[in-house]
Enzyme design. Structure first.
Site, short mmCIF file in Angstrom:
data_model
loop_
_atom_site.label_atom_id
_atom_site.label_comp_id
_atom_site.label_asym_id
_atom_site.label_seq_id
_atom_site.Cartn_x
_atom_site.Cartn_y
_atom_site.Cartn_z
N TYR A 297 29.23 50.10 21.08
CA TYR A 297 28.77 48.73 21.36
C TYR A 297 28.07 48.11 20.15
CZ TYR A 297 30.40 49.26 26.08
OH TYR A 297 31.23 49.43 27.15
N GLN B 264 35.09 37.88 32.33
CA GLN B 264 35.00 39.35 32.33
C GLN B 264 34.54 39.81 30.95
OE1 GLN B 264 38.63 41.18 34.63
NE2 GLN B 264 39.29 39.30 33.65
N ASN B 265 34.49 38.89 30.01
CA ASN B 265 34.18 39.25 28.63
C ASN B 265 32.68 39.44 28.45
OD1 ASN B 265 36.89 38.89 28.27
ND2 ASN B 265 36.70 36.85 27.38
N HIS C 254 30.76 40.93 33.81
CA HIS C 254 30.71 42.31 33.29
C HIS C 254 29.58 42.50 32.29
CE1 HIS C 254 35.25 43.02 34.32
NE2 HIS C 254 34.46 43.07 35.38
N GLY D 152 44.04 34.71 30.05
CA GLY D 152 43.91 35.87 29.15
C GLY D 152 43.37 37.11 29.82
N THR D 153 43.85 37.39 31.03
CA THR D 153 43.43 38.64 31.68
C THR D 153 44.64 39.36 32.25
OG1 THR D 153 42.04 39.66 33.38
CG2 THR D 153 42.84 37.42 33.84
N ASN E 194 48.63 32.94 29.91
CA ASN E 194 48.65 34.28 29.33
C ASN E 194 49.79 34.36 28.32
OD1 ASN E 194 48.97 37.21 29.03
ND2 ASN E 194 47.60 37.34 30.79
N ALA F 153 46.25 31.30 24.33
CA ALA F 153 45.20 30.53 25.00
C ALA F 153 44.69 29.39 24.11
CB ALA F 153 44.04 31.46 25.37
C1 BV8 Z 1 33.23 48.24 40.97
C2 BV8 Z 1 32.63 46.12 30.46
C3 BV8 Z 1 32.16 48.93 42.99
C4 BV8 Z 1 32.70 47.21 29.46
C5 BV8 Z 1 34.49 46.30 31.96
C6 BV8 Z 1 41.42 52.65 41.49
C7 BV8 Z 1 42.17 51.55 41.86
C8 BV8 Z 1 41.64 50.27 41.82
C9 BV8 Z 1 40.33 50.05 41.41
C10 BV8 Z 1 39.58 51.13 41.02
C11 BV8 Z 1 40.11 52.43 41.06
N1 BV8 Z 1 39.16 53.27 40.63
C12 BV8 Z 1 38.04 52.56 40.33
C13 BV8 Z 1 38.28 51.25 40.58
C14 BV8 Z 1 37.33 50.12 40.38
C15 BV8 Z 1 37.21 49.78 38.89
C16 BV8 Z 1 38.55 49.38 38.34
O1 BV8 Z 1 38.99 48.28 38.55
N2 BV8 Z 1 39.18 50.31 37.62
C17 BV8 Z 1 40.51 49.99 37.09
C18 BV8 Z 1 40.53 50.23 35.58
C19 BV8 Z 1 41.53 50.84 37.83
N3 BV8 Z 1 36.30 48.68 38.80
C20 BV8 Z 1 34.98 48.91 38.71
O2 BV8 Z 1 34.50 50.02 38.63
C21 BV8 Z 1 34.08 47.69 38.79
N4 BV8 Z 1 33.00 47.95 39.69
O3 BV8 Z 1 34.32 48.27 41.48
O4 BV8 Z 1 32.08 48.52 41.61
C22 BV8 Z 1 30.75 49.03 43.44
C23 BV8 Z 1 30.32 48.18 44.46
C24 BV8 Z 1 29.01 48.29 44.91
C25 BV8 Z 1 28.13 49.20 44.31
C26 BV8 Z 1 28.56 50.00 43.25
C27 BV8 Z 1 29.88 49.92 42.81
C28 BV8 Z 1 33.47 47.40 37.44
C29 BV8 Z 1 34.53 46.96 36.46
C30 BV8 Z 1 33.88 46.50 35.16
C31 BV8 Z 1 34.23 47.47 34.07
N5 BV8 Z 1 33.75 46.95 32.80
N6 BV8 Z 1 33.99 45.81 30.84
C32 BV8 Z 1 33.18 46.66 28.18
O5 BV8 Z 1 33.60 45.48 28.14
O6 BV8 Z 1 33.16 47.44 27.21
S1 BV8 Z 1 36.11 46.02 32.28
C33 BV8 Z 1 36.95 45.49 30.90
O7 BV8 Z 1 38.23 45.12 31.39
C34 BV8 Z 1 36.47 44.25 30.19
O8 BV8 Z 1 35.40 43.59 30.80
C35 BV8 Z 1 37.70 43.35 30.25
O9 BV8 Z 1 37.42 42.02 30.17
C36 BV8 Z 1 38.17 43.73 31.58
C37 BV8 Z 1 39.48 43.26 32.07
O10 BV8 Z 1 40.41 43.39 31.06
P1 BV8 Z 1 41.03 42.03 30.46
O11 BV8 Z 1 39.90 41.10 30.13
O12 BV8 Z 1 42.05 41.55 31.40
O13 BV8 Z 1 41.59 42.55 29.12
P2 BV8 Z 1 42.97 43.32 28.89
O14 BV8 Z 1 42.96 43.87 27.51
O15 BV8 Z 1 43.21 44.24 30.06
O16 BV8 Z 1 44.08 42.16 29.00
C38 BV8 Z 1 44.12 41.12 28.02
C39 BV8 Z 1 45.08 40.07 28.55
O17 BV8 Z 1 45.11 38.97 27.64
C40 BV8 Z 1 46.52 40.57 28.69
O18 BV8 Z 1 47.06 40.12 29.92
C41 BV8 Z 1 47.25 39.89 27.52
O19 BV8 Z 1 48.60 39.58 27.85
C42 BV8 Z 1 46.46 38.61 27.37
N7 BV8 Z 1 46.46 38.05 26.03
C43 BV8 Z 1 46.42 38.72 24.84
N8 BV8 Z 1 46.39 37.82 23.82
C44 BV8 Z 1 46.37 36.58 24.39
C45 BV8 Z 1 46.43 36.72 25.79
N9 BV8 Z 1 46.45 35.65 26.61
C46 BV8 Z 1 46.41 34.42 26.06
N10 BV8 Z 1 46.35 34.21 24.72
C47 BV8 Z 1 46.32 35.26 23.87
N11 BV8 Z 1 46.28 35.04 22.54
#
Ligand code: BV8
Length: 230
Positions: free
Chosen positions: A53, A88-89, A106, A165-166, A191, A207
């Site tokens: 970080y 989410q950023n 987040h 962008g997600t 996206n 974006a």
């Molecule tokens: C919770 C902080 C409950 C850290 C982040 C199994 C199945 C389903 C769900 C789960 C599971 N097991 C666990 C879970 C839940 C889990 C989850 O979802 N896991 C996933 C991975 C399976 N979620 C959690 O744990 C959440 N909490 O559920 O809590 C609870 C309730 C009560 C009490 C206690 C607990 C917490 C989730 C938060 C995690 N932290 N970030 C850090 O940032 O270092 S997540 C991380 O991913 C970032 O925040 C990021 O923003 C986020 C999402 O990713 P994206 O932003 O979408 O980024 P990504 O790279 O994936 O995609 C980029 C996109 O941009 C693409 O689509 C691409 O095409 C597009 N793009 C690229 N370039 C461009 C563009 N678009 C436009 N223009 C461009 N130029």
């Protein structure tokens, strides 16, 4: 009365020079996600997590908001409380572009949080790698996201929801379009990747190009009909 809810992900910051999470240059590339973005990972190796970080926080000082961030700030200036931005950023680019009503669901890389008291403090510069009491104020996997109840309330009375962008990989953000749709909202995504998710409208491209054009369309609609929804 909520009219427009906008959700952003890492893709909106790409043209500012920040990496996404899951692309070929993915931020977590080389690190298992669990080692970095989890409380267990921090407990097991705080120095690795603080170092990760610190590197991201240093990067923030080298980047600036791009036209997509600026366009959303411009939109908020006209729509006011009829618009809400959820990101989410953990970068501060929306805020630096001038967006005020932002839910950083987040967390925020420019803040740290005490592991015992929960106290949150603004922090710039590196956190010592030996630090174990003050962690990044970032929501890790398995932790509760910030402001979720209020976001769900806004989605439940939205006329339009736009995801920018997600990848829709992470819960609960990846449920927002369905919540908005069940409340009768029109849903759209901007996206660079045409696939992913089910939206009423999908604009494919960068974006930094498409968001200003989208905002111009909404503002034009608002000017003629007072309705912020194209
Ligand atoms: C919770 C902080 C409950 C850290 C982040 C199994 C199945 C389903 C769900 C789960 C599971 N097991 C666990 C879970 C839940 C889990 C989850 O979802 N896991 C996933 C991975 C399976 N979620 C959690 O744990 C959440 N909490 O559920 O809590 C609870 C309730 C009560 C009490 C206690 C607990 C917490 C989730 C938060 C995690 N932290 N970030 C850090 O940032 O270092 S997540 C991380 O991913 C970032 O925040 C990021 O923003 C986020 C999402 O990713 P994206 O932003 O979408 O980024 P990504 O790279 O994936 O995609 C980029 C996109 O941009 C693409 O689509 C691409 O095409 C597009 N793009 C690229 N370039 C461009 C563009 N678009 C436009 N223009 C461009 N130029």
């Amino acid at each position: 009365m909520m009219r427009l809810v906008v959700l952003t992900g890492a893709g909106i910051s790409v043209e500012s020079g920040l990496s996404t999470f899951r692309g070929p240059d993915g931020l977590w590339d080389g690190h298992p996600i669990a080692d970095i973005a989890s409380a267990e990972g921090f407990k097991a190796n705080p120095a690795l997590v603080q170092r990760f970080y610190n590197r991201l926080r240093r990067q923030l000082d080298q980047v600036a908001p791009n036209p997509a961030h600026e366009a959303l700030a411009r939109l908020e200036k006209t729509l006011g409380i009829q618009m809400h931005l959820v990101t989410q950023n953990i970068d501060d680019l929306h805020q630096r572009a001038g967006s005020v009503a932002v839910t950083a669901m987040h967390g925020d890389l420019r803040k740290v949080r005490h592991v015992n008291t929960g106290e949150v403090r603004a922090w710039s510069g590196d956190v010592p790698e030996s630090e174990t009491m003050w962690r990044p104020h970032v929501v890790w996997f398995g932790e509760r996201t910030i402001g979720l109840h209020s976001v769900i309330e806004k989605l439940s009375s939205a006329d339009m929801f736009v995801a920018i962008g997600t990848s829709g990989t992470v819960y609960p953000a990846n449920q927002f379009a369905a919540v908005a749709r069940s409340a009768g909202a029109v849903t759209a995504q901007i996206n660079i990747d045409a696939g992913g998710g089910t939206f009423d409208y999908a604009w494919t491209g960068q974006a930094a190009t498409l968001v200003p054009a989208f905002v111009d369309r909404v503002l034009q609609q608002f000017a003629t009909s007072g309705e912020p929804v194209p």
